[in-house]
Motif scaffolding. Structure first.
Motif, PDB file in Angstrom:
ATOM      1  N   PRO A 130      66.461  29.496  35.640  1.00 36.90           N
ATOM      2  CA  PRO A 130      66.774  28.310  34.825  1.00 36.90           C
ATOM      3  C   PRO A 130      65.564  27.463  34.473  1.00 36.90           C
ATOM      4  CG  PRO A 130      68.264  28.503  36.717  1.00 36.90           C
ATOM      5  CD  PRO A 130      67.150  29.463  36.930  1.00 36.90           C
ATOM      6  N   THR A 131      64.465  27.589  35.235  1.00 39.01           N
ATOM      7  CA  THR A 131      63.294  26.756  34.982  1.00 39.01           C
ATOM      8  C   THR A 131      62.408  27.286  33.858  1.00 39.01           C
ATOM      9  OG1 THR A 131      62.052  27.961  36.691  1.00 39.01           O
ATOM     10  CG2 THR A 131      63.293  26.009  37.377  1.00 39.01           C
ATOM     11  N   VAL A 132      62.598  28.531  33.460  1.00 38.30           N
ATOM     12  CA  VAL A 132      61.762  29.158  32.427  1.00 38.30           C
ATOM     13  C   VAL A 132      62.495  29.084  31.096  1.00 38.30           C
ATOM     14  CG1 VAL A 132      60.583  31.282  31.746  1.00 38.30           C
ATOM     15  CG2 VAL A 132      60.756  30.664  34.158  1.00 38.30           C
ATOM     16  N   PRO A 133      61.809  28.813  29.986  1.00 35.26           N
ATOM     17  CA  PRO A 133      62.482  28.801  28.677  1.00 35.26           C
ATOM     18  C   PRO A 133      63.155  30.138  28.380  1.00 35.26           C
ATOM     19  CG  PRO A 133      60.309  27.804  28.516  1.00 35.26           C
ATOM     20  CD  PRO A 133      60.405  28.373  29.891  1.00 35.26           C
ATOM     21  N   LEU A 134      64.192  30.073  27.589  1.00 36.35           N
ATOM     22  CA  LEU A 134      64.988  31.266  27.319  1.00 36.35           C
ATOM     23  C   LEU A 134      64.206  32.304  26.530  1.00 36.35           C
ATOM     24  CD1 LEU A 134      67.827  32.421  27.717  1.00 36.35           C
ATOM     25  CD2 LEU A 134      68.476  31.417  25.528  1.00 36.35           C
ATOM     26  N   ALA A 135      63.291  31.869  25.681  1.00 38.44           N
ATOM     27  CA  ALA A 135      62.526  32.820  24.871  1.00 38.44           C
ATOM     28  C   ALA A 135      61.600  33.680  25.730  1.00 38.44           C
ATOM     29  CB  ALA A 135      61.710  32.078  23.812  1.00 38.44           C
ATOM     30  N   GLU A 136      61.130  33.162  26.855  1.00 40.27           N
ATOM     31  CA  GLU A 136      60.243  33.926  27.730  1.00 40.27           C
ATOM     32  C   GLU A 136      60.998  34.908  28.609  1.00 40.27           C
ATOM     33  OE1 GLU A 136      57.841  31.296  29.959  1.00 40.27           O
ATOM     34  OE2 GLU A 136      57.101  30.183  28.222  1.00 40.27           O
ATOM     35  N   GLN A 137      62.302  34.725  28.779  1.00 40.75           N
ATOM     36  CA  GLN A 137      63.080  35.602  29.647  1.00 40.75           C
ATOM     37  C   GLN A 137      63.722  36.753  28.899  1.00 40.75           C
ATOM     38  OE1 GLN A 137      65.525  33.678  32.715  1.00 40.75           O
ATOM     39  NE2 GLN A 137      64.992  31.731  31.772  1.00 40.75           N
ATOM     40  N   GLU A 138      64.019  36.562  27.614  1.00 41.38           N
ATOM     41  CA  GLU A 138      64.715  37.599  26.861  1.00 41.38           C
ATOM     42  C   GLU A 138      63.784  38.775  26.585  1.00 41.38           C
ATOM     43  OE1 GLU A 138      65.996  35.516  23.428  1.00 41.38           O
ATOM     44  OE2 GLU A 138      67.989  35.099  24.245  1.00 41.38           O
TER      45      GLU A 138
ATOM     46  N   ARG B 140      72.089  34.311  30.646  1.00 38.93           N
ATOM     47  CA  ARG B 140      71.260  33.955  29.494  1.00 38.93           C
ATOM     48  C   ARG B 140      72.100  33.744  28.242  1.00 38.93           C
ATOM     49  NH1 ARG B 140      67.247  37.518  31.959  1.00 38.93           N
ATOM     50  NH2 ARG B 140      68.217  39.339  30.984  1.00 38.93           N
ATOM     51  N   GLY B 141      73.187  34.524  28.092  1.00 34.08           N
ATOM     52  CA  GLY B 141      74.077  34.307  26.953  1.00 34.08           C
ATOM     53  C   GLY B 141      74.759  32.957  27.001  1.00 34.08           C
ATOM     54  N   LYS B 142      75.177  32.542  28.189  1.00 37.69           N
ATOM     55  CA  LYS B 142      75.780  31.215  28.316  1.00 37.69           C
ATOM     56  C   LYS B 142      74.782  30.120  27.967  1.00 37.69           C
ATOM     57  CE  LYS B 142      79.211  32.376  31.866  1.00 37.69           C
ATOM     58  NZ  LYS B 142      79.674  32.100  33.254  1.00 37.69           N
ATOM     59  N   ARG B 143      73.548  30.294  28.444  1.00 33.36           N
ATOM     60  CA  ARG B 143      72.545  29.271  28.142  1.00 33.36           C
ATOM     61  C   ARG B 143      72.226  29.242  26.655  1.00 33.36           C
ATOM     62  NH1 ARG B 143      66.583  28.792  31.046  1.00 33.36           N
ATOM     63  NH2 ARG B 143      65.783  27.105  29.744  1.00 33.36           N
TER      64      ARG B 143
ATOM     65  N   SER C 236      67.348  25.917  44.815  1.00 36.65           N
ATOM     66  CA  SER C 236      66.910  26.105  46.193  1.00 36.65           C
ATOM     67  C   SER C 236      65.445  26.528  46.211  1.00 36.65           C
ATOM     68  CB  SER C 236      67.770  27.168  46.879  1.00 36.65           C
ATOM     69  OG  SER C 236      67.263  27.464  48.160  1.00 36.65           O
ATOM     70  N   PRO C 237      64.604  25.898  47.012  1.00 37.98           N
ATOM     71  CA  PRO C 237      63.182  26.294  47.049  1.00 37.98           C
ATOM     72  C   PRO C 237      62.939  27.600  47.776  1.00 37.98           C
ATOM     73  CG  PRO C 237      63.596  24.546  48.636  1.00 37.98           C
ATOM     74  CD  PRO C 237      64.887  24.740  47.877  1.00 37.98           C
ATOM     75  N   TRP C 238      63.947  28.155  48.447  1.00 35.96           N
ATOM     76  CA  TRP C 238      63.761  29.395  49.206  1.00 35.96           C
ATOM     77  C   TRP C 238      64.203  30.626  48.428  1.00 35.96           C
ATOM     78  CZ3 TRP C 238      66.319  25.126  51.488  1.00 35.96           C
ATOM     79  CH2 TRP C 238      65.507  24.360  52.329  1.00 35.96           C
ATOM     80  N   VAL C 239      64.781  30.460  47.252  1.00 35.68           N
ATOM     81  CA  VAL C 239      65.187  31.586  46.412  1.00 35.68           C
ATOM     82  C   VAL C 239      64.109  31.787  45.364  1.00 35.68           C
ATOM     83  CG1 VAL C 239      66.924  32.488  44.848  1.00 35.68           C
ATOM     84  CG2 VAL C 239      67.622  31.128  46.813  1.00 35.68           C
ATOM     85  N   LYS C 240      63.383  32.900  45.473  1.00 38.56           N
ATOM     86  CA  LYS C 240      62.300  33.192  44.551  1.00 38.56           C
ATOM     87  C   LYS C 240      62.816  34.034  43.379  1.00 38.56           C
ATOM     88  CE  LYS C 240      59.467  31.096  47.248  1.00 38.56           C
ATOM     89  NZ  LYS C 240      58.948  29.761  46.865  1.00 38.56           N
ATOM     90  N   PRO C 241      62.416  33.718  42.151  1.00 43.73           N
ATOM     91  CA  PRO C 241      62.872  34.517  40.997  1.00 43.73           C
ATOM     92  C   PRO C 241      62.284  35.915  41.030  1.00 43.73           C
ATOM     93  CG  PRO C 241      61.226  32.907  40.321  1.00 43.73           C
ATOM     94  CD  PRO C 241      61.548  32.595  41.749  1.00 43.73           C
TER      95      PRO C 241
END
Length: 653
Positions: free
Chosen positions: A493-501, A644-647, A481-486
């Motif tokens: 989901p759009t950011v690689p997992l290494a940058e979020q952990e 993140r664990g599921k991904r 959704s374009p109205w939900v801001k992270p």
């Protein structure tokens, strides 16, 4: 002596009135009272104390403001309701006498017409107020435009809703006011910006709608009557503000053939001259008009060159303080980047009308039969595409129905790819150009094939994305959704997992990867001896050691010596087991897991102690508030870690 107050004349008993009392005061029926309240925007209110607001022993359930009901006493629509009641009595009297013809004549000629124009002007003093209340109106009218005709939903109402919605879509196409769109289970969400106001509405999918009996269409029909009048006023104001004639011409024959948007013909100068009117014709422009435009453009270019030469000679004589004006302008919009962790996230500049109008301008699209034609046509034309084609079975109004047209650059498909069949050899009577065409299931060379989600993602991100990620049969990226801001520490989901952990998750992930080594797994199973009662003896000893780790007593040296001996034994045993299994073994790898775990636990323990000391210095009220906030944040963090664990598992597989 003070005057004794009578009960029910002051306070909440005076400010509120029950629904039964309001109906008696207005002298109308309950259905007419509902219609009148919907038209005037008067809704039930909730008093603080129902027992005090009610003048009877039994507390009522529905209350209204007394001033609102007093305001309704002077409403002209009340006279129309009374006239309608009198007409119903006359028709019943004629039917009782057997005068059917007179009853039909009275029903056809004498029925009073209710006008809501004055109500629209009262409820919306300015045009901006009407735009702010347009979300619910568009959602309901688009819903009724897709409903089948039933006794409760007459065909005239459906046709009126379809016409008003198509006129509003034409305005968005001409002005390029559409900004974002999102596909959900309930339908397709659209957001447009008109005069600085963001309007969001929902359009249901083009499925066969089943009308159920548990919905009161009389109340919904009252809202439709009001919203159709409102949207008619809004469309008139929007069309006249850009120099268009309202209402636009409607072609019945084209609408019967499925033209929909192409059934309307706009007239007027438009915002950008003739080009804005040509945008609604889906690429059909007369040849003479094109030649006339070429002549005008050449004359204008010649005149502009002459002015440019004059200004160039004058610019050489200017002072040095005007050097900054000669710099090339920057067309791109600045983007605000977050400077540090925890900094404020500024709102990014919005996309201008010119950028939205040129997103798909250089392309020509062809919509396959399995794709939803109505939303795709609307979005493509709203973002600058003037050449939208589709198969003949989807209806009239396409730029071309020829799928093999060489001017088509993109084709939208929504079916799995099919291997191109070899073209069978034909006889001499087949023409050569027919032999050059590919098979019906094949692909045209030089054409880009994409799935429909590519169009929505390009619109939401404001740029043309890579088409190979949306090829037929490819695994599509998540449609968000374009109205939900992270937010911070949330799963994106759009950011690689290494940058979020964070660091703790990375360390835990590293420990899990190292423990996956077969040599380590075998040694751990053999080291953790299990007694006859099913208890893990080695695990219990390790827990005791971890508990007594912070105590530095007299026997600490002895305990450390015993632990060193145990570590040497386990290392030697692991080395032997790895050698027997034929696997490599390093001396420091066995003890690295334990060291990392101890450091992480010690760091976590120090942070918790520091936090507890700070909480002790806070007042009780603020400490309770902080605990509530921490509990809420912990739930969000746990949910993000779970996602993140599921991904991580999906990426490892």
């Amino acid at each position: 002596m003070a005057k004794i107050k009578k009960k029910g004349t002051t306070g909440q008993a005076k400010n509120f009135i029950t629904r039964t009392q309001a109906v008696r005061k207005l002298q109308i029926t309950l259905p007419d009272f509902r219609r009148l309240c919907i038209y005037k925007g008067i809704y039930p209110r909730e008093p603080r104390n129902k027992k005090k607001a009610s003048k009877t022993s039994t507390p009522s359930t529905t209350f209204y403001y007394s001033k609102d009901i007093q305001y309704l006493l002077h409403e002209p629509i009340l006279n129309k309701f009374r006239d309608h009641k009198a007409l119903a009595k006359k028709i019943a009297r004629s039917l009782g006498r057997g005068e059917v013809g007179d009853a039909a004549r009275l029903d056809k000629i004498g029925r009073p017409r209710i006008s809501l124009d004055h109500v629209i002007k009262e409820r919306y003093p300015t045009f901006v107020d009407a735009l702010r209340d347009l979300d619910d109106a568009l959602s309901l009218l688009f819903l009724f435009a897709n409903l089948p005709s039933t006794p409760t939903v007459p065909p005239k109402t459906i046709a009126l809703c379809q016409r008003l919605c198509s006129e509003f879509q034409h305005y968005l196409i001409i002005t390029h006011s559409l900004r974002k769109s999102f596909i959900s289970i309930k339908g397709i969400y659209y957001q447009a910006t008109i005069q600085g106001q963001d309007i969001l509405w929902l359009v249901p999918h083009k499925f066969v709608q089943k009308v159920t009996g548990d919905v009161d269409f009389r109340i919904m029909g009252t809202f439709v009557d009001f919203y159709t009048t409102l949207l008619g006023f809004v469309n008139y104001r929007l069309y006249t503000s850009i120099g268009l004639v309202y209402p636009p011409k409607f072609n019945t024959n084209s609408d019967e053939k499925g033209g929909e948007l192409d059934a309307f013909t706009l007239e007027g100068s438009g915002v950008g001259g003739t080009a804005s009117i040509e945008g609604q014709t889906n690429g059909h422009v007369d040849q003479e008009q094109e030649e006339g435009q070429d002549v005008e453009n050449s004359d204008a270019q010649r005149y502009a060159d002459e002015i440019g030469q004059l200004t160039a000679t004058d610019a050489n004589n200017e002072q040095d303080d005007q050097v900054m004006q000669d710099e090339a302008p920057i067309d791109t919009i600045d983007e605000f980047e977050v400077q540090g962790e925890g900094a404020d996230v500024l709102e990014q500049p919005r996309q201008s009308d010119s950028e939205a109008g040129t997103l798909f301008a250089p392309y020509s699209f062809f919509l396959s039969r399995e794709t939803p034609r109505q939303p795709l046509e609307f979005i493509l034309r709203a973002f600058g595409c003037t050449r939208v084609s589709w198969d003949e079975v989807l209806g009239d109004g396409a730029f071309t129905h020829d799928e093999f047209d060489t001017s088509i650059t993109h084709q939208v498909v929504d079916r799995p790819p099919v291997i191109q069949d070899e073209i069978a050899t034909m006889g001499d009577h087949v023409e050569s150009d027919a032999m050059s065409k590919p098979a019906r299931s094949g692909r045209m060379p030089g054409r880009t094939y994409i799935q429909p989600q590519w169009i929505w993602d390009c619109v939401n991100q404001g740029k043309v994305l890579r088409p190979d990620l949306y090829a037929p049969g490819a695994t599509l990226p998540p449609h968000l959704s374009p109205w939900v801001k992270p937010t911070k520490n949330a799963y994106d989901p759009t950011v690689p997992l290494a940058e979020q952990e964070n660091s703790e998750e990375e360390e835990a992930d590293g420990l899990v990867d190292e423990n996956d080594d077969p040599a380590h797994v075998v040694s751990n199973e053999d080291v953790d001896d299990v007694d006859g009662h099913g208890m893990n003896v080695a695990g219990a000893e390790s827990e005791d050691l971890s508990v007594d780790e912070g105590f530095d007593g007299f026997a600490s040296d002895e305990v450390q010596d015993d632990g060193a001996v145990d570590d040497d034994r386990t290392d030697y045993q692991r080395e032997l087991e790895a050698e027997a299994a034929g696997l490599p073994y390093t001396e420091g790898s066995a003890s690295s897991n334990g060291g990392l775990a101890k450091k992480a636990a010690r760091k976590r323990k120090d942070e918790e102690e520091e936090l507890e000391r700070r909480k002790m210095m806070m007042p009780k009220k603020k400490r309770k508030l902080y605990e509530k906030m921490a509990y809420s944040n912990k739930g969000k963090d746990d949910e993000a870690k779970k996602l993140r664990g599921k991904r991580r598992k999906l990426e490892q597989t």
